[in-house]
Design an enzyme around this catalytic site. Structure first.
Site, mmCIF file in Angstrom:
data_model
loop_
_atom_site.group_PDB
_atom_site.id
_atom_site.type_symbol
_atom_site.label_atom_id
_atom_site.label_comp_id
_atom_site.label_asym_id
_atom_site.label_seq_id
_atom_site.Cartn_x
_atom_site.Cartn_y
_atom_site.Cartn_z
ATOM 1 C CE LYS A 102 -2.340 6.029 -6.437
ATOM 2 N NZ LYS A 102 -2.815 7.381 -6.041
ATOM 3 C CG ASN A 103 1.367 10.351 -4.882
ATOM 4 O OD1 ASN A 103 0.283 10.194 -5.437
ATOM 5 N ND2 ASN A 103 1.480 10.459 -3.570
ATOM 6 C CG HIS A 152 -1.787 1.193 1.351
ATOM 7 N ND1 HIS A 152 -3.123 1.191 1.001
ATOM 8 C CD2 HIS A 152 -1.524 2.459 1.769
ATOM 9 C CE1 HIS A 152 -3.638 2.389 1.196
ATOM 10 N NE2 HIS A 152 -2.689 3.179 1.675
ATOM 11 C CD GLU A 199 -1.229 7.278 -2.638
ATOM 12 O OE1 GLU A 199 -1.333 8.447 -3.066
ATOM 13 O OE2 GLU A 199 -2.051 6.377 -2.922
#
Length: 417
Positions: free
Chosen positions: A269-270, A262, A266
């Protein structure tokens, strides 16, 4: 300023009218909220699965521990600002917690006769609790959007209302993570629900950091390619300060794989989005992301570096605030609050990192790029839960305008970096 017992009692009485709990349930919540949650380490959770601990022992522990954890956070619902507490979605979340508390509490009085039927019903209750709480984050986000639409307000500038909401959400979600870990670990050990042959319950004693990072990058790359028809490559590197500890260029630790995934997903992705948007006029030669996984004597650090233009300091101090995002915000008319563009990814990832005494932060150079850092405890004996407790310090965060230092105050932590 310390709160007196009289002040504490008056504050609770002032808020009691906001609660819809039945009086008997409220009394039980008051009783269990007097106890502090039991802080566990990854070592204790692992030992729980390999020392032939019986289902009865797990049942006896969880039937007391889960009501304590639920009660501690339920006490804080009533101290939310009235304008948020009255929103339908927030009321719904409160009802979920009340129902879960009642469901688990019924087993707290059945310790003298632990039959197989009781154990099976307990497992079903834990499974239902997990499903009931699976959308707590999204539903609370919708509640804040409801408040914003009705009152045309959500300050993210240090106003006391916004500070209270930020503080509560950090604690609510940290509490949810802790309860989910206990329930999932028990069900995977004793009910064989979602059992993984590589794990002891929910924990992998040899969690391969590189493998999870590669999987997270691949999933994020697919999303990036779908949105932008382009995605940077990624270069991975492992380093260990401990001689002869690298096997096939791999580093492992005792951890919960889905938590690690997780966090890395994240950040990936950013980083991918930042690189593509910063270089949107020449996407044919996108600079790659660089991932460094480093094992020290006490910690494992994961650094994800991008050339995505960086984040200015005025944004960086807000980056871990809920509902703050550098991405365009989706239309408020949507029926459920989407995660992308509402700023939940980073603050939630930080909570996952801090849950077992780690941390997550960003170092950014405005105009150039960002280094996203995850630091985790290498030794399972050091990886202890960080859990919210309802006490005078917590109450003062809601009732006093003056800011009080606390472990879940993300803003003060960033200002000190």
């Amino acid at each position: 300023m310390r709160l007196s017992l009289c002040h504490l009692s008056k504050a609770i009485l002032r808020r009691s009218s906001s609660l819809a709990m039945r009086s008997s349930t409220a009394e039980d919540v008051d009783k269990f909220a007097q106890y502090h949650p039991t802080v566990l380490t990854l070592k204790r959770l692992i030992d729980f699965g390999i020392e032939n601990t019986s289902t009865d022992d797990s049942f006896l522990f969880l039937s007391k521990e889960i009501p304590v954890r639920l009660a501690n956070i339920m006490k804080e619902f009533s101290f939310l600002p009235d304008k948020l507490l009255s929103m339908p979605s927030v009321q719904l979340v409160g009802q979920w917690y009340e129902q879960s508390f009642q469901d688990v509490l019924q087993f707290n009085e059945r310790h003298s006769n632990i039959s197989e039927d009781v154990l099976n019903k307990f497992n079903e209750t834990l499974d239902l609790l997990q499903k009931r709480h699976s959308t707590v984050v999204e539903t609370m986000a919708e509640g804040i959007l409801e408040m914003k639409r009705e009152h045309n307000e959500y300050a993210d500038d240090g106003h006391h209302t916004a500070s209270c909401i930020q503080y509560f959400l950090d604690r609510l979600y940290a509490n949810r993570i802790g309860i989910e870990v206990l329930a999932k670990h028990h069900l995977m050990l004793f009910a064989k629900m979602g059992k993984d042959e590589h794990c002891i319950g929910a924990i992998d004693p040899e969690c391969d950091v590189m493998s999870i990072a590669e999987d997270a990058y691949e999933s994020a790359r697919v999303l990036c390619d779908q949105y932008y028809s382009a995605a940077p490559e990624c270069e991975f590197e492992c380093h260990s300060s401990v001689s002869n500890s690298l096997i096939d260029n791999r580093i492992s630790l005792t951890y919960i794989p889905c938590h690690l995934y997780h966090m890395i997903f994240e950040l990936m992705k950013n980083a991918l989005r930042a690189v593509v948007e910063h270089h949107r006029h020449h996407t044919s030669g996108l600079p790659p992301l660089k991932v460094l996984i480093c094992q020290g004597h006490k910690d494992i650090t994961i650094k994800i570096s991008d050339h995505g233009g960086g984040i200015c300091r005025s944004q960086l101090v807000k980056i871990f605030n809920y509902l703050y995002s550098t991405a365009p915000r989706p239309d408020d008319a949507q029926t459920m609050a989407p995660m992308a563009g509402f700023g939940y990814g980073l603050p939630l990832s930080k909570l996952y990192a801090r849950y077992f005494n780690g941390d997550l932060w960003l170092n950014s150079i405005d105009g150039f790029g960002t280094d996203a850092m995850i630091c985790l405890k290498l030794l399972p004996t050091d990886a202890s839960e960080l859990l919210p407790v309802f006490n005078r310090t917590a109450l003062s965060k809601y009732t006093q305008a003056e800011r009080v230092a606390d472990w879940s105050d993300q803003i003060s932590g960033l200002e000190n970096r």
